[in-house]
Design a protein around this motif. Structure first.
Motif, mmCIF file in Angstrom:
data_model
loop_
_atom_site.group_PDB
_atom_site.id
_atom_site.type_symbol
_atom_site.label_atom_id
_atom_site.label_comp_id
_atom_site.label_asym_id
_atom_site.label_seq_id
_atom_site.Cartn_x
_atom_site.Cartn_y
_atom_site.Cartn_z
ATOM 1 N N ASP A 55 0.883 -1.157 0.000
ATOM 2 C CA ASP A 55 0.000 0.000 0.000
ATOM 3 C C ASP A 55 0.928 1.217 0.000
ATOM 4 N N PRO A 56 1.256 1.772 -1.170
ATOM 5 C CA PRO A 56 2.281 2.818 -1.235
ATOM 6 C C PRO A 56 1.870 4.135 -0.586
ATOM 7 N N LYS A 57 0.599 4.485 -0.667
ATOM 8 C CA LYS A 57 0.152 5.750 -0.100
ATOM 9 C C LYS A 57 0.340 5.787 1.406
ATOM 10 N N LEU A 97 -5.126 -2.930 -4.095
ATOM 11 C CA LEU A 97 -5.378 -2.061 -5.234
ATOM 12 C C LEU A 97 -5.754 -0.668 -4.737
ATOM 13 N N PRO A 98 -4.842 0.310 -4.858
ATOM 14 C CA PRO A 98 -5.125 1.668 -4.382
ATOM 15 C C PRO A 98 -6.328 2.320 -5.054
ATOM 16 N N LYS A 315 10.285 2.559 -4.835
ATOM 17 C CA LYS A 315 10.306 3.975 -4.480
ATOM 18 C C LYS A 315 11.157 4.247 -3.242
ATOM 19 N N ARG A 316 11.339 3.230 -2.406
ATOM 20 C CA ARG A 316 12.143 3.400 -1.192
ATOM 21 C C ARG A 316 13.507 2.709 -1.281
ATOM 22 N N ASP A 317 13.779 2.070 -2.444
ATOM 23 C CA ASP A 317 15.030 1.311 -2.597
ATOM 24 C C ASP A 317 15.196 0.282 -1.480
ATOM 25 N N ARG A 318 14.091 -0.333 -1.118
ATOM 26 C CA ARG A 318 14.104 -1.293 -0.021
ATOM 27 C C ARG A 318 13.563 -2.649 -0.486
#
Length: 341
Positions: A55-57, A97-98, A315-318
């Protein structure tokens, strides 16, 4: 030492320092491709841990606790588990699904896909695929707005994420689908059919299916990831433990690299051109893509026994990996940061 010898020594030493300087600096700059930066405890979680979604948000990592029939929700910004969905039936695939703020969970033990509200995790719907159908991996076609589910003795079903209903379209395979991926710039689904030692390629427009055999002596092909820019399919086999690279259009094998054993997930870092392979033997393999046809082993990095699944959060390189309980250690989320020289 006379003055002439002293002068020669000084010149030689100065030259040596000049020559060795760049090598020493390069060695100092050289860093491992990944480093572990955090361990997030998962209190009360037991048994095998399975597949992930993001959940990126809300900066959440969500994954299946198959061993105790739960789904875990971890706030990766806060570094702690914030919720546990209970009362499931051996969940495997999960998909958030956002667009509709919904979480879909495939329950292998009771043949249902459960649909939850993504904010408060209340149950919205249960989609029935039949007793013994073993719903497994879930994938999303963002362009067509359809969910694809691998299940049963050999099928991929389609779910409408708006209505939470099963659609009549279904693709028949030769055996149970393991890891599979959707082509985003085309209409194909690439499917690991491990029981038949094959990759089956489904055209979701026409329903036509093409089969590619694994290399001789290879079996147990579970994880898969695509590199559409270079027209490559990456698959992992457990016997032997290898990353094999195939041409996306012909199925031809172009490369094969030994990797950590007992893998169930792999991830492609498109920015650094690297493949990460999570091996249940307790290591993470990192492979560098030199070009589309050439790959080099960057090493194996310790994780924990049984750590076979995770998710790459670009997005976080993780890289987040699920470590099950072992000995005196409880279940935990291992967080690796991708490094750039």
């Amino acid at each position: 030492m006379n003055s002439r010898r002293l002068l020669l020594c000084s010149v030689f030493c100065a030259g040596l320092v000049t020559t060795m300087g760049p090598i020493a600096q390069a060695q100092q700059r050289e860093a491992p491709p990944v480093r572990e930066v955090q361990e997030i405890p998962l209190p009360g979680v037991q048994g095998r841990l399975d597949h992930f979604t993001i959940d990126p948000k809300r900066k959440r990592v969500i994954f299946s606790g198959l061993g105790n029939s739960t789904v875990q929700v971890v706030d990766v910004f806060a570094g702690r588990m914030i919720h546990q969905i209970e009362g499931l039936a051996e969940p495997q695939g999960v998909l958030y699904l956002p667009e509709w703020d919904k979480l879909f969970v495939a329950n292998s033990a009771d043949g249902h896909v459960s649909v939850f509200d993504g904010t408060n995790f209340t149950l919205i719907e249960r989609i029935d695929f039949g007793e013994g159908s073993d719903p497994d991996n879930l994938r999303y076609d963002a362009a067509a707005k359809k969910i694809y589910l691998g299940y049963g003795e050999g099928a991929i079903a389609v779910i409408d994420p708006v209505t939470n209903k099963r659609l009549p379209t279904e693709y028949k395979l030769e055996a149970h689908p393991e890891g599979f991926q959707l082509e985003t710039k085309g209409s194909r689904i690439f499917v690991n059919v491990a029981d038949e030692k094959k990759i089956q390629v489904v055209d979701r427009r026409t329903g036509k299916i093409t089969s590619w055999a694994l290399p001789a002596g290879h079996s147990a092909n579970f994880p898969m990831v695509l590199d559409e820019a270079n027209r490559r399919v990456f698959i992992g086999t457990r016997k032997p433990a290898r990353l094999t690279v195939l041409d996306m259009d012909t199925g031809k094998v172009v490369a094969s690299v030994p990797v950590a054993a007992d893998m169930d997930d792999m991830f492609y870092d498109s920015g650094r051109k690297r493949i990460y392979v999570a091996g249940g033997e307790g290591f993470l393999s990192v492979v560098q893509q030199v070009d589309a046809d050439h790959y080099s082993d960057m090493g194996r990095f310790p994780t924990a026994i049984g750590t076979r699944t995770g998710v790459w959060y670009e997005k976080r390189d993780r890289l987040y990996l699920a470590a099950p309980p072992s000995g005196t250690l409880g279940a935990r989320l291992l967080v690796f940061e991708a490094q750039t020289d």
